[in-house]
Write an enzyme that holds these catalytic residues in place. Sequence first.
Site, PDB file in Angstrom:
ATOM      1  N   CYS A   1     -14.379  12.124 121.677  1.00  0.00           N
ATOM      2  CA  CYS A   1     -15.348  11.810 122.744  1.00  0.00           C
ATOM      3  C   CYS A   1     -15.672  10.316 122.842  1.00  0.00           C
ATOM      4  O   CYS A   1     -16.231   9.875 123.842  1.00  0.00           O
ATOM      5  CB  CYS A   1     -16.636  12.597 122.552  1.00  0.00           C
ATOM      6  SG  CYS A   1     -16.398  14.364 122.717  1.00  0.00           S
TER       7      CYS A   1
ATOM      8  N   HIS B   1     -22.514   9.184 126.429  1.00  0.00           N
ATOM      9  CA  HIS B   1     -21.615  10.338 126.392  1.00  0.00           C
ATOM     10  C   HIS B   1     -22.432  11.584 126.736  1.00  0.00           C
ATOM     11  O   HIS B   1     -23.544  11.767 126.253  1.00  0.00           O
ATOM     12  CB  HIS B   1     -20.998  10.462 124.999  1.00  0.00           C
ATOM     13  CG  HIS B   1     -20.201  11.701 124.815  1.00  0.00           C
ATOM     14  ND1 HIS B   1     -19.250  12.109 125.726  1.00  0.00           N
ATOM     15  CD2 HIS B   1     -20.214  12.645 123.835  1.00  0.00           C
ATOM     16  CE1 HIS B   1     -18.717  13.245 125.311  1.00  0.00           C
ATOM     17  NE2 HIS B   1     -19.285  13.588 124.172  1.00  0.00           N
TER      18      HIS B   1
ATOM     19  N   ASN C   1     -19.647  18.646 128.887  1.00  0.00           N
ATOM     20  CA  ASN C   1     -19.090  17.591 128.038  1.00  0.00           C
ATOM     21  C   ASN C   1     -17.597  17.491 128.341  1.00  0.00           C
ATOM     22  O   ASN C   1     -16.832  18.406 128.031  1.00  0.00           O
ATOM     23  CB  ASN C   1     -19.335  17.951 126.565  1.00  0.00           C
ATOM     24  CG  ASN C   1     -18.763  16.931 125.591  1.00  0.00           C
ATOM     25  OD1 ASN C   1     -18.009  16.049 125.979  1.00  0.00           O
ATOM     26  ND2 ASN C   1     -19.114  17.062 124.323  1.00  0.00           N
TER      27      ASN C   1
END
Length: 334
Positions: free
Chosen positions: A113, A251, A281
Amino acid sequence: MGVKIIGLGASIPLKLVTNEELSKVLDTSDEWITTRTGIKRRHHSSLNETTSYLSYKAGIAALKSVTQADDSDIDTLIVATSTPDRRCPATAPKVATMLGLGKIRAFDINAVCTGFVYALELADALIRSGKSRRLMLLGADVFTSILDKQDRTTYPLFGDAAGAMILTNSDDDNILSTYTGSDGEYEHLITIPDGGTESALRLDGVSKNIFFKMAGKEVFLKAISHMKESVSEVLNLSGLTKEDVDYLVPHQANKRIIDTLTQFLDLNEDQALMSLEEYGNTSAASIPITLARHVKAGTINSGNKIVVTAFGGGITWGAALLRWPDEKINADLI
Ligand code: ACO
Protein backbone atom coordinates in the site's frame (compact mmCIF):
# COMPACT_ATOMS: atom_id res chain seq x y z
CA MET A 1 16.39 21.50 -10.99
CA GLY A 2 12.84 20.94 -9.79
CA VAL A 3 10.19 18.28 -10.38
CA LYS A 4 6.83 19.36 -11.70
CA ILE A 5 3.51 17.51 -11.71
CA ILE A 6 1.90 17.90 -15.15
CA GLY A 7 -0.56 15.00 -15.45
CA LEU A 8 -2.92 12.96 -13.32
CA GLY A 9 -5.53 10.31 -14.08
CA ALA A 10 -7.24 7.24 -12.67
CA SER A 11 -9.09 4.15 -13.74
CA ILE A 12 -11.81 2.37 -11.80
CA PRO A 13 -13.33 -0.99 -12.84
CA LEU A 14 -16.99 -0.90 -13.89
CA LYS A 15 -18.41 -3.39 -11.38
CA LEU A 16 -19.67 -1.69 -8.22
CA VAL A 17 -20.13 -3.82 -5.08
CA THR A 18 -22.01 -2.33 -2.12
CA ASN A 19 -21.81 -3.32 1.55
CA GLU A 20 -25.39 -4.58 1.27
CA GLU A 21 -24.42 -6.92 -1.57
CA LEU A 22 -21.47 -8.28 0.44
CA SER A 23 -23.73 -8.84 3.45
CA LYS A 24 -25.75 -11.31 1.37
CA VAL A 25 -22.74 -13.57 0.73
CA LEU A 26 -20.60 -13.00 3.85
CA ASP A 27 -21.25 -12.93 7.62
CA THR A 28 -20.99 -9.13 7.73
CA SER A 29 -23.19 -6.03 7.60
CA ASP A 30 -23.26 -2.51 6.19
CA GLU A 31 -23.29 -1.29 9.79
CA TRP A 32 -20.05 -3.17 10.72
CA ILE A 33 -18.14 -2.19 7.59
CA THR A 34 -19.25 1.46 7.75
CA THR A 35 -18.56 2.03 11.44
CA ARG A 36 -15.27 0.06 11.56
CA THR A 37 -13.81 1.37 8.26
CA GLY A 38 -15.91 4.11 6.58
CA ILE A 39 -16.18 2.04 3.37
CA LYS A 40 -19.62 1.95 1.66
CA ARG A 41 -18.78 0.66 -1.82
CA ARG A 42 -15.82 -0.66 -3.83
CA HIS A 43 -15.24 -1.62 -7.46
CA HIS A 44 -14.16 -5.12 -8.48
CA SER A 45 -12.31 -6.01 -11.67
CA SER A 46 -14.04 -8.25 -14.20
CA LEU A 47 -12.32 -10.66 -16.59
CA ASN A 48 -10.12 -8.28 -18.63
CA GLU A 49 -9.61 -5.55 -16.05
CA THR A 50 -6.12 -6.68 -15.07
CA THR A 51 -3.44 -4.55 -13.42
CA SER A 52 -1.94 -3.72 -16.83
CA TYR A 53 -5.33 -2.81 -18.30
CA LEU A 54 -6.29 -0.52 -15.41
CA SER A 55 -2.78 1.00 -15.58
CA TYR A 56 -3.16 1.56 -19.32
CA LYS A 57 -6.50 3.34 -18.81
CA ALA A 58 -5.17 5.47 -15.94
CA GLY A 59 -2.13 6.29 -18.12
CA ILE A 60 -4.41 7.42 -20.97
CA ALA A 61 -6.37 9.63 -18.55
CA ALA A 62 -3.12 11.15 -17.23
CA LEU A 63 -1.78 11.82 -20.75
CA LYS A 64 -5.07 13.56 -21.68
CA SER A 65 -4.91 15.69 -18.53
CA VAL A 66 -1.68 17.44 -19.54
CA THR A 67 -2.47 21.03 -20.57
CA GLN A 68 1.04 22.40 -21.10
CA ALA A 69 2.37 22.58 -24.63
CA ASP A 70 5.63 20.63 -24.58
CA ASP A 71 7.14 18.05 -26.88
CA SER A 72 9.16 16.02 -24.37
CA ASP A 73 8.57 12.27 -24.46
CA ILE A 74 8.09 10.07 -21.42
CA ASP A 75 11.36 8.17 -20.91
CA THR A 76 10.50 6.15 -17.78
CA LEU A 77 7.45 4.26 -16.53
CA ILE A 78 7.19 2.89 -12.99
CA VAL A 79 4.32 0.67 -11.85
CA ALA A 80 3.92 0.34 -8.09
CA THR A 81 1.98 -2.88 -7.54
CA SER A 82 1.85 -5.99 -5.39
CA THR A 83 -0.62 -7.65 -7.78
CA PRO A 84 1.27 -7.78 -11.11
CA ASP A 85 -0.34 -9.44 -14.12
CA ARG A 86 2.20 -12.26 -13.76
CA ARG A 87 4.83 -13.13 -11.12
CA CYS A 88 7.37 -12.78 -13.93
CA PRO A 89 7.96 -10.47 -15.79
CA ALA A 90 7.13 -7.04 -14.39
CA THR A 91 3.92 -5.36 -15.58
CA ALA A 92 5.47 -1.97 -16.46
CA PRO A 93 7.07 -2.89 -19.84
CA LYS A 94 3.70 -4.21 -21.04
CA VAL A 95 1.95 -0.99 -19.92
CA ALA A 96 4.59 1.14 -21.68
CA THR A 97 3.97 -0.81 -24.89
CA MET A 98 0.17 -0.60 -24.53
CA LEU A 99 0.51 3.17 -24.14
CA GLY A 100 2.76 3.38 -27.22
CA LEU A 101 5.59 4.97 -25.24
CA GLY A 102 8.30 3.07 -27.16
CA LYS A 103 11.30 1.17 -25.82
CA ILE A 104 11.67 3.15 -22.62
CA ARG A 105 12.93 2.29 -19.11
CA ALA A 106 10.02 0.46 -17.41
CA PHE A 107 9.92 -1.46 -14.15
CA ASP A 108 7.71 -2.41 -11.20
CA ILE A 109 8.25 -1.74 -7.52
CA ASN A 110 6.45 -3.45 -4.65
CA ALA A 111 5.90 -1.68 -1.33
CA VAL A 112 2.25 -2.90 -1.14
CA CYS A 113 0.00 0.00 0.00
CA THR A 114 3.01 2.35 0.30
CA GLY A 115 3.95 1.66 -3.32
CA PHE A 116 2.90 5.02 -4.75
CA VAL A 117 4.90 6.98 -2.16
CA TYR A 118 7.98 4.80 -2.77
CA ALA A 119 7.56 5.28 -6.55
CA LEU A 120 7.17 9.03 -6.09
CA GLU A 121 10.41 9.25 -4.11
CA LEU A 122 12.23 7.21 -6.74
CA ALA A 123 10.73 9.24 -9.60
CA ASP A 124 11.77 12.46 -7.87
CA ALA A 125 15.36 11.18 -7.54
CA LEU A 126 15.53 10.00 -11.17
CA ILE A 127 14.42 13.39 -12.45
CA ARG A 128 16.59 15.45 -10.08
CA SER A 129 19.65 13.37 -11.03
CA GLY A 130 19.04 14.04 -14.74
CA LYS A 131 18.49 10.31 -15.51
CA SER A 132 14.89 11.01 -16.51
CA ARG A 133 13.32 14.08 -18.08
CA ARG A 134 9.70 13.02 -18.07
CA LEU A 135 8.24 10.09 -16.22
CA MET A 136 4.91 8.34 -15.62
CA LEU A 137 4.35 6.64 -12.28
CA LEU A 138 1.42 4.40 -11.57
CA GLY A 139 -0.07 2.89 -8.45
CA ALA A 140 -2.14 -0.07 -9.61
CA ASP A 141 -3.62 -3.04 -7.80
CA VAL A 142 -6.24 -5.72 -8.38
CA PHE A 143 -6.44 -6.92 -4.79
CA THR A 144 -9.55 -9.00 -5.49
CA SER A 145 -7.17 -11.38 -7.32
CA ILE A 146 -5.42 -12.30 -4.03
CA LEU A 147 -8.35 -12.20 -1.58
CA ASP A 148 -10.29 -15.13 -0.16
CA LYS A 149 -13.95 -14.40 -1.02
CA GLN A 150 -15.00 -16.27 2.16
CA ASP A 151 -12.80 -14.15 4.47
CA ARG A 152 -14.88 -11.38 6.01
CA THR A 153 -11.80 -9.87 7.69
CA THR A 154 -10.22 -8.90 4.34
CA TYR A 155 -12.67 -9.24 1.42
CA PRO A 156 -14.88 -6.22 2.28
CA LEU A 157 -11.91 -3.88 2.77
CA PHE A 158 -10.39 -3.77 -0.70
CA GLY A 159 -11.26 -2.52 -4.17
CA ASP A 160 -9.42 -2.52 -7.50
CA ALA A 161 -8.08 0.60 -9.26
CA ALA A 162 -5.12 2.36 -10.86
CA GLY A 163 -3.87 5.94 -10.69
CA ALA A 164 -1.21 7.66 -12.80
CA MET A 165 0.87 10.81 -12.39
CA ILE A 166 3.19 12.42 -14.94
CA LEU A 167 6.26 14.33 -13.70
CA THR A 168 8.78 16.41 -15.62
CA ASN A 169 11.97 18.34 -14.93
CA SER A 170 11.32 22.03 -14.48
CA ASP A 171 12.38 25.25 -12.79
CA ASP A 172 9.20 24.91 -10.71
CA ASP A 173 9.21 22.44 -7.84
CA ASN A 174 6.08 20.56 -6.77
CA ILE A 175 7.74 17.84 -4.67
CA LEU A 176 9.05 19.60 -1.59
CA SER A 177 10.18 16.53 0.35
CA THR A 178 9.82 12.75 0.54
CA TYR A 179 10.47 10.15 3.22
CA THR A 180 10.19 6.34 3.32
CA GLY A 181 10.95 3.56 5.78
CA SER A 182 10.44 -0.15 6.44
CA ASP A 183 10.69 -2.86 9.10
CA GLY A 184 10.90 -6.44 7.86
CA GLU A 185 10.51 -7.79 11.38
CA TYR A 186 6.75 -7.34 10.91
CA GLU A 187 6.38 -8.86 7.44
CA HIS A 188 3.94 -11.42 8.87
CA LEU A 189 1.35 -8.70 9.67
CA ILE A 190 0.42 -8.20 6.00
CA THR A 191 1.28 -11.16 3.81
CA ILE A 192 0.45 -13.90 1.34
CA PRO A 193 2.24 -16.75 3.11
CA ASP A 194 2.77 -19.10 0.15
CA GLY A 195 3.36 -18.78 -3.58
CA GLY A 196 6.86 -17.26 -3.47
CA THR A 197 10.32 -18.84 -3.33
CA GLU A 198 10.05 -19.55 0.39
CA SER A 199 7.07 -21.88 -0.01
CA ALA A 200 8.25 -23.27 -3.36
CA LEU A 201 11.43 -24.57 -1.71
CA ARG A 202 9.68 -25.70 1.46
CA LEU A 203 6.55 -27.20 -0.10
CA ASP A 204 8.17 -28.64 -3.21
CA GLY A 205 6.31 -26.21 -5.44
CA VAL A 206 2.86 -26.79 -3.93
CA SER A 207 1.28 -23.55 -2.72
CA LYS A 208 -1.02 -24.04 0.24
CA ASN A 209 -1.87 -20.61 1.53
CA ILE A 210 -2.11 -18.24 -1.39
CA PHE A 211 -4.61 -15.71 -0.03
CA PHE A 212 -3.85 -12.29 1.45
CA LYS A 213 -3.82 -12.13 5.27
CA MET A 214 -3.72 -9.08 7.52
CA ALA A 215 -3.48 -8.80 11.31
CA GLY A 216 -5.90 -5.84 11.35
CA LYS A 217 -5.53 -4.62 14.94
CA GLU A 218 -1.72 -4.63 14.98
CA VAL A 219 -1.61 -3.04 11.53
CA PHE A 220 -4.05 -0.35 12.72
CA LEU A 221 -1.70 0.81 15.50
CA LYS A 222 1.48 0.61 13.42
CA ALA A 223 -0.18 2.47 10.54
CA ILE A 224 -1.02 5.39 12.82
CA SER A 225 2.41 5.66 14.46
CA HIS A 226 4.43 5.30 11.23
CA MET A 227 2.26 7.71 9.24
CA LYS A 228 2.54 10.29 12.04
CA GLU A 229 6.32 9.83 11.99
CA SER A 230 6.39 10.13 8.17
CA VAL A 231 4.29 13.29 8.13
CA SER A 232 6.54 14.90 10.76
CA GLU A 233 9.64 13.94 8.76
CA VAL A 234 8.45 15.51 5.49
CA LEU A 235 7.47 18.70 7.31
CA ASN A 236 10.91 18.87 8.96
CA LEU A 237 12.71 18.12 5.69
CA SER A 238 10.89 20.93 3.87
CA GLY A 239 11.17 23.44 6.73
CA LEU A 240 7.36 23.80 6.89
CA THR A 241 4.98 23.38 9.83
CA LYS A 242 1.51 21.88 10.34
CA GLU A 243 -0.01 25.36 9.80
CA ASP A 244 1.31 25.37 6.22
CA VAL A 245 -0.60 22.21 5.23
CA ASP A 246 -3.79 22.73 3.18
CA TYR A 247 -4.75 19.10 2.61
CA LEU A 248 -3.91 15.62 3.83
CA VAL A 249 -4.23 12.82 1.27
CA PRO A 250 -3.62 9.66 3.28
CA HIS A 251 -3.70 6.03 2.18
CA GLN A 252 -7.37 5.07 2.18
CA ALA A 253 -7.54 2.04 4.49
CA ASN A 254 -9.69 3.13 7.39
CA LYS A 255 -11.52 6.37 8.26
CA ARG A 256 -10.64 5.96 11.94
CA ILE A 257 -6.92 6.00 11.03
CA ILE A 258 -7.47 9.04 8.80
CA ASP A 259 -9.35 10.87 11.61
CA THR A 260 -6.40 10.32 13.98
CA LEU A 261 -3.95 11.72 11.42
CA THR A 262 -6.24 14.69 10.76
CA GLN A 263 -6.23 15.56 14.47
CA PHE A 264 -2.46 15.06 14.66
CA LEU A 265 -2.01 17.66 11.89
CA ASP A 266 -4.56 20.02 13.54
CA LEU A 267 -6.65 19.96 10.33
CA ASN A 268 -10.42 20.18 9.91
CA GLU A 269 -12.23 17.08 8.70
CA ASP A 270 -12.77 18.61 5.24
CA GLN A 271 -9.00 19.04 4.82
CA ALA A 272 -8.53 15.25 4.95
CA LEU A 273 -9.38 14.18 1.41
CA MET A 274 -11.08 10.82 1.05
CA SER A 275 -12.19 8.30 -1.52
CA LEU A 276 -12.51 5.16 0.60
CA GLU A 277 -16.29 5.37 1.03
CA GLU A 278 -16.55 4.92 -2.76
CA TYR A 279 -13.53 2.76 -3.67
CA GLY A 280 -12.37 1.03 -0.45
CA ASN A 281 -8.68 0.33 0.09
CA THR A 282 -7.15 0.19 -3.40
CA SER A 283 -3.60 -0.39 -2.10
CA ALA A 284 -0.98 1.40 -4.27
CA ALA A 285 -3.74 3.17 -6.24
CA SER A 286 -5.36 4.83 -3.26
CA ILE A 287 -3.33 8.07 -3.16
CA PRO A 288 -3.35 8.89 -6.91
CA ILE A 289 -7.07 8.09 -7.29
CA THR A 290 -7.87 10.28 -4.26
CA LEU A 291 -5.77 13.10 -5.72
CA ALA A 292 -7.46 12.69 -9.13
CA ARG A 293 -10.92 12.73 -7.56
CA HIS A 294 -10.28 15.95 -5.67
CA VAL A 295 -8.42 17.71 -8.49
CA LYS A 296 -11.34 16.90 -10.79
CA ALA A 297 -13.81 18.18 -8.17
CA GLY A 298 -11.86 21.44 -7.87
CA THR A 299 -11.01 20.92 -4.18
CA ILE A 300 -7.25 20.91 -4.84
CA ASN A 301 -5.99 24.11 -6.43
CA SER A 302 -2.76 25.88 -7.46
CA GLY A 303 -0.28 26.37 -4.67
CA ASN A 304 -2.03 24.07 -2.17
CA LYS A 305 0.42 22.26 0.10
CA ILE A 306 -0.59 18.61 0.30
CA VAL A 307 0.81 15.91 2.56
CA VAL A 308 0.43 12.41 1.13
CA THR A 309 1.22 9.49 3.43
CA ALA A 310 0.86 5.72 3.33
CA PHE A 311 1.47 2.53 5.24
CA GLY A 312 1.55 -1.01 3.93
CA GLY A 313 2.95 -4.52 3.83
CA GLY A 314 6.64 -5.05 4.38
CA ILE A 315 5.96 -3.32 6.66
CA THR A 316 6.57 -0.06 4.83
CA TRP A 317 5.59 3.56 5.29
CA GLY A 318 6.28 6.98 3.84
CA ALA A 319 5.11 10.47 3.00
CA ALA A 320 5.66 13.30 0.53
CA LEU A 321 4.92 17.00 0.70
CA LEU A 322 3.56 18.43 -2.56
CA ARG A 323 2.89 21.97 -3.74
CA TRP A 324 0.13 21.75 -6.34
CA PRO A 325 1.24 23.22 -9.70
CA ASP A 326 0.03 26.57 -11.05
CA GLU A 327 -1.02 25.15 -14.42
CA LYS A 328 -4.39 23.42 -14.69
CA ILE A 329 -4.46 19.60 -14.81
CA ASN A 330 -7.65 18.11 -16.30
CA ALA A 331 -7.61 15.04 -14.07
CA ASP A 332 -10.23 12.39 -14.77
CA LEU A 333 -11.31 8.99 -13.45
CA ILE A 334 -12.30 6.70 -16.32
N1 ACO B 1 -18.01 -8.05 9.48
C1 ACO B 1 -18.39 -8.34 10.75
N2 ACO B 1 -17.52 -8.65 11.72
C2 ACO B 1 -16.21 -8.65 11.40
C3 ACO B 1 -15.75 -8.37 10.10
C4 ACO B 1 -16.71 -8.06 9.12
N3 ACO B 1 -16.37 -7.76 7.85
N4 ACO B 1 -14.39 -8.44 10.08
C5 ACO B 1 -14.01 -8.77 11.34
N5 ACO B 1 -15.11 -8.91 12.12
C6 ACO B 1 -15.17 -9.25 13.54
C7 ACO B 1 -13.94 -9.99 14.00
O1 ACO B 1 -14.04 -11.37 13.72
C8 ACO B 1 -13.96 -9.70 15.48
O2 ACO B 1 -14.87 -10.55 16.10
P1 ACO B 1 -14.52 -11.24 17.54
O3 ACO B 1 -14.34 -10.06 18.46
O4 ACO B 1 -15.69 -12.09 17.79
O5 ACO B 1 -13.23 -11.96 17.29
C9 ACO B 1 -14.52 -8.28 15.56
O6 ACO B 1 -15.19 -8.05 14.31
C10 ACO B 1 -13.46 -7.22 15.73
O7 ACO B 1 -12.43 -7.46 14.78
P2 ACO B 1 -11.14 -6.58 14.75
O8 ACO B 1 -10.18 -7.13 13.72
O9 ACO B 1 -10.62 -6.40 16.14
O10 ACO B 1 -11.76 -5.20 14.24
P3 ACO B 1 -11.10 -3.81 14.10
O11 ACO B 1 -11.92 -2.82 14.77
O12 ACO B 1 -9.62 -3.83 14.40
O13 ACO B 1 -11.24 -3.52 12.51
C11 ACO B 1 -9.91 -3.53 10.52
C12 ACO B 1 -10.59 -4.39 11.59
C13 ACO B 1 -10.97 -2.77 9.77
C14 ACO B 1 -9.17 -4.46 9.58
C15 ACO B 1 -8.94 -2.55 11.21
O14 ACO B 1 -8.17 -3.23 12.17
C16 ACO B 1 -8.02 -1.86 10.23
O15 ACO B 1 -8.44 -1.06 9.43
N6 ACO B 1 -6.70 -2.11 10.30
C17 ACO B 1 -5.73 -1.39 9.52
C18 ACO B 1 -5.76 -1.74 8.07
C19 ACO B 1 -4.70 -0.94 7.33
O16 ACO B 1 -4.34 0.16 7.70
N7 ACO B 1 -4.13 -1.49 6.28
C20 ACO B 1 -3.10 -0.74 5.57
C21 ACO B 1 -2.21 -1.57 4.92
S1 ACO B 1 -3.02 -2.73 3.90
C22 ACO B 1 -1.86 -3.22 2.78
O17 ACO B 1 -0.71 -2.95 2.85
C23 ACO B 1 -2.36 -4.04 1.66
